[in-house]
Structure formats: structure tokens, C-alpha cells
Design a protein around this motif. Structure first.
Motif, PDB file in Angstrom:
ATOM      1  N   GLN A 154       1.080   5.200   7.473  1.00  0.00           N
ATOM      2  CA  GLN A 154       1.890   5.471   8.659  1.00  0.00           C
ATOM      3  C   GLN A 154       1.484   4.565   9.814  1.00  0.00           C
ATOM      4  OE1 GLN A 154       4.571   7.648   8.930  1.00  0.00           O
ATOM      5  NE2 GLN A 154       4.817   6.518  10.844  1.00  0.00           N
ATOM      6  N   ALA A 155       0.183   4.295   9.941  1.00  0.00           N
ATOM      7  CA  ALA A 155      -0.284   3.386  11.000  1.00  0.00           C
ATOM      8  C   ALA A 155       0.346   2.014  10.841  1.00  0.00           C
ATOM      9  CB  ALA A 155      -1.805   3.299  10.955  1.00  0.00           C
ATOM     10  N   ARG A 156       0.377   1.517   9.617  1.00  0.00           N
ATOM     11  CA  ARG A 156       0.999   0.211   9.355  1.00  0.00           C
ATOM     12  C   ARG A 156       2.484   0.225   9.738  1.00  0.00           C
ATOM     13  NH1 ARG A 156       0.132  -5.195   7.125  1.00  0.00           N
ATOM     14  NH2 ARG A 156       2.244  -5.918   6.676  1.00  0.00           N
ATOM     15  N   LYS A 157       3.193   1.278   9.373  1.00  0.00           N
ATOM     16  CA  LYS A 157       4.613   1.367   9.716  1.00  0.00           C
ATOM     17  C   LYS A 157       4.820   1.391  11.230  1.00  0.00           C
ATOM     18  CE  LYS A 157       5.951   3.910   5.525  1.00  0.00           C
ATOM     19  NZ  LYS A 157       6.438   5.227   4.988  1.00  0.00           N
ATOM     20  N   ASP A 158       3.922   2.078  11.932  1.00  0.00           N
ATOM     21  CA  ASP A 158       4.061   2.171  13.384  1.00  0.00           C
ATOM     22  C   ASP A 158       3.857   0.816  14.054  1.00  0.00           C
ATOM     23  OD1 ASP A 158       4.633   4.859  13.238  1.00  0.00           O
ATOM     24  OD2 ASP A 158       2.567   5.508  13.599  1.00  0.00           O
TER      25      ASP A 158
END
Length: 420
Positions: free
Chosen positions: A380-384
Motif C-alpha cells: 500500500q505504501a508503494r501505491k500511495d
């Protein structure tokens, strides 16, 4: 469109100068002409980089002038770089965009430039609205009038430097209020702090940093660990700061938290300059010291090998370290400091706790290491980062504001303030 990007240093001089160098490079990549004017070169200059102070004797003269004004307590107040060099080249550009001024560039250079060209200033720290410090660290004098600054250094032979912080801050306030300078803040937190001190002639903007995702691997963390010689079956926690013993970075909190989870046998990756005292504090833990990493590819690999980034800053704007960890699909456990909550949504892409709360930090680190959702938080961090802090979004936001140039009447009015 031709842009002059101005900063204290090249990318090796700190996060703010790195953002400036990236902006100039990405503008050139996109087909716009950009030159990067640098006061202090740490690396061999790139093709689009020039010395802000000019060349030869002019460099020595600028440094000498700033040194002398510093000794008098008027830090970088005389606009030497403008009168000695920038004044003569500024007509070659449509836009001038300043970044970190601290220790290299006078705030009056902003005002003088705004008399002639559309001028932007990205504020990377609090020195734009304090009388001296980068971060007040709990001192609220900047909201009224700076004085008796607790952070002022001593001069040669331990001789006290006169406290001129009230006068210096008043000049910064005058510059912001009277000249059509477009102030840009990377975080809403930094803008809110600036509003406590400054009145703006032109409405300020918020543009978050952007990260180039190309260096960051997409392969599994286990594969990256193996490539770096790190056991794949051990939890890995990274700590990072340019200088790890900088009190503002709160590494002592990180080390205490790491010691509290020794029973989980974590491997610690330390990135940055580490002194003997910190090495002693890490005794009993398995530590892989990486030192200061210049190579962005290696840095991305190291962050990707970590299962958690432990980042305990006590004062920060929108720290690039957090964005880099997120880009590497590594969730961040951090204090909810400054602009960090604008990147980390606790429980979704990382974990935040109350600043300086050691017990809460220890508990958060343990829970994160034992969490079955740790990998999902990293994804999720990467997507953000892809959605909110990308290189493309960063560049597009700058091009949009560049194309909305100030009216010529604004520049004419600012000329009258100096009557030159």
C-alpha cells in the motif's frame, strides 16, 4: 520556457538541494531548458549546473562576505551572490526558482530577483521564517519575535556571536510581505508553521515532493535480501539519517526501540554516518552498517531489503527518507512529526505514534514485526507513492504554476521598494 533553479548545494548537500537538482534535471528531460545554480558543489558539476557565486575570485569574495556578516550575527544577509553574479545572468531566464537558502543565499536576493523576474521559493525548513534556526525544536519565539536564540553557535575562539535574530527575522517578514514571491511548501504542516510568522504578498502553495520510481526494485524482498547478503528468514529494520547522531533525527529513540525487540532477533541496517557512541548503543544487535549512500540504486536496494523503516524524527518537513522507504514497499514506523502524517496513514501503509513516546514506539515496532499484514502495508505504501508523490505529478504541478506567471504590474511595484 527557461528556468534558473537556485540552491545551496547539489544533491549530496542534503534533501532540499537534492529536490532542486531533481527539478532541474526533470525539466530538462521534459524538453524545457533549466540550469541549476549551486553555491557549494559536493560532486562534479552536471552539464546543467553552474556556480551561483560565479567563478574564480568571485566565489571567494561571496564566501568571505557571508562569513563576515555571519560573525556579526546577520546570517547571509548581504545579497552578495546577487550583485556579484546572479544580477548579470538573470535576464537569460524566464523564471527563477530558489530552494534552500540557509548558510548560502541572502533572503534579500529573493527580493531583488522578484523585481525583475517571476520568482518562486520552495521552503524546505523553518529558516525562511525564523531569525536563525532550521527548526525551532519547541521554541515558539518565532511566532512573535525571535530573540535570545537558544541555537545560536559561537564564533571563532568560542566568542559569542551577537544575537540579531529579531532583525534578521523582520527582514524575512518584509521580503515575504512586500514582494511578489511565490512561496511553495512541501507539506501543509510547514505552511501552517510559516503562517504563524509570515504574511504573504502572494498566496502560498503546497507541492509535495516527488520520487523517481525507476531505481526502486519490484522483486520480492527475499530476493533483494539475498543479493545483499542478508538472511531472508530474519526480520530486517532500517534506520537512516545523513548524520545518525543528529539529535533532531531521534535515532536514540530508534535504538532503544530496537533493543526492546532483541528477542525477535532483528537485523539492523544503518544508513548514514554513525559515530562510536551510537555503535556502542547498538551493541547486542546484529548491525549491517552501510554508511552514507550516494548511489540511488544501492539506496533503493537497501531500503527494499528492510521489512520496516524505523524513522524517529523529532522535527521534519516532508522527509524524503519516508518516501524512499514507501517507494521500496517498506512500511514506516515513525513519530507523527511535522509532515510525516501527510504521507503515513497509520495502520494502512505504516504506523505512527506520539512524538518522543518511547513506550508507544517500542510497542508499535514489536507489533509491526509480528504483524501478518506487514507485506500488505508495504504494498500500500508503494501505491500511495505512485498515486500522490510521483515524479510525473511533481513536475506537472511545477509546470502548471510556472505557466501562471505574475502580472508585470506586480514586478513594477516591487521595483519601487528598492528604488533602483
Amino acid at each position: 520556457m527557461k528556468v534558473a533553479v537556485v540552491s545551496k548545494s547539489d544533491r549530496s548537500g542534503g534533501g532540499a538541494s537534492r529536490v532542486a537538482e531533481d527539478l532541474a534535471a526533470w525539466l530538462n528531460e521534459a524538453g524545457h531548458l533549466a540550469d541549476h545554480f549551486v553555491a557549494f558543489h559536493c560532486n562534479e558539476p552536471l552539464s546543467f549546473q553552474q556556480n551561483l557565486y560565479g567563478g574564480g575570485r568571485r566565489i571567494k569574495l561571496c564566501k568571505k562576505i557571508h562569513q563576515k556578516t555571519n560573525e556579526l550575527g546577520f546570517y547571509e544577509l548581504f545579497p552578495a551572490e546577487y550583485w556579484i553574479n546572479l544580477n548579470w545572468v538573470i535576464n537569460n531566464y524566464d523564471i527563477v526558482h530558489f530552494h534552500d537558502l540557509y548558510s548560502a543565499i541572502s533572503p534579500l536576493t529573493l527580493a531583488l530577483t522578484a523585481r525583475r523576474k517571476p520568482t518562486f521559493f520552495t521552503v524546505h525548513d523553518c529558516s525562511a521564517f525564523t531569525g536563525y534556526c532550521l527548526y525551532p525544536m519547541g521554541c515558539d519565539k518565532f511566532t512573535t519575535n525571535c530573540h535570545q536564540c537558544p541555537q545560536l553557535p559561537t564564533g571563532k575562539n568560542q566568542k559569542p556571536i551577537p544575537d540579531r535574530t529579531r532583525q534578521v527575522q523582520s527582514i524575512k517578514r518584509w521580503v515575504a510581505d512586500k514582494f511578489p514571491i511565490h512561496y511553495i511548501f512541501p507539506s501543509n504542516w510547514m505552511l501552517s508553521e510559516a503562517h504563524k510568522s509570515l504574511k504573504f504578498n502572494t498566496s502560498p502553495l503546497v507541492i509535495p515532493y516527488g520520487i523517481d520510481l525507476k531505481p526502486f526494485p519490484t522483486e520480492k524482498k527475499e530476493d533483494v535480501k539475498i543479493s545483499l547478503g542478508i538472511p531472508e528468514n530474519r526480520p530486517v529494520v532500517a534506520i537512516s539519517a545523513h548524520v545518525l547522531d543528529d539529535p533532531r533525527k531521534g535515532v536514540k529513540f530508534a535504538i532503544a526501540a530496537l533493543q526492546s525487540v532483541r528477542d525477535l532477533s532483528p537485523i539492523v541496517i544503518s544508513v548514514g554516518i554513525c559515530n562510536t557512541e551510537l555503535k556502542q548503543a547498538l551493541e547486542g544487535l546484529e548491525v549491517k552498517e552501510m554508511g552514507y549512500i550516494k548511489d540511488p540504486q544501492l539506496l533503493a536496494q537497501v531500503y527494499s531489503a528492510a521489512d520496516i523503516m524505523l524513522f524517529c524524527t523529532l522535527a521534519d518537513n516532508l522527509p524524503l527518507t519516508v518516501l524512499e522507504a514507501m517507494a521500496a514497499s517498506t512500511p514506516v514506523v515513525s513519530f507523527a512529526t511535522g509532515g510525516v502524517p501527510e504521507m503515513i496513514q497509520s495502520g494502512s501503509n505504516g504506523v505512527l505514534v506520539e512524538p518522543a513516546n518511547q513506550q508507544a514506539l517500542n510497542q508499535a515496532l514489536r507489533q509491526a514485526l509480528l504483524s501478518p499484514n506487514l507485506r500488505e502495508m508495504g504494498q500500500q505504501a508503494r501505491k500511495d507513492v505512485e498515486n500522490n508523490f510521483s515524479k510525473t505529478a511533481f513536475l506537472e504541478r511545477h509546470l502548471k504554476i510556472y505557466q501562471n506567471l505574475p502580472l508585470s504590474d506586480d514586478i513594477k511595484q516591487s521595483k519601487q521598494l528598492f528604488n533602483v
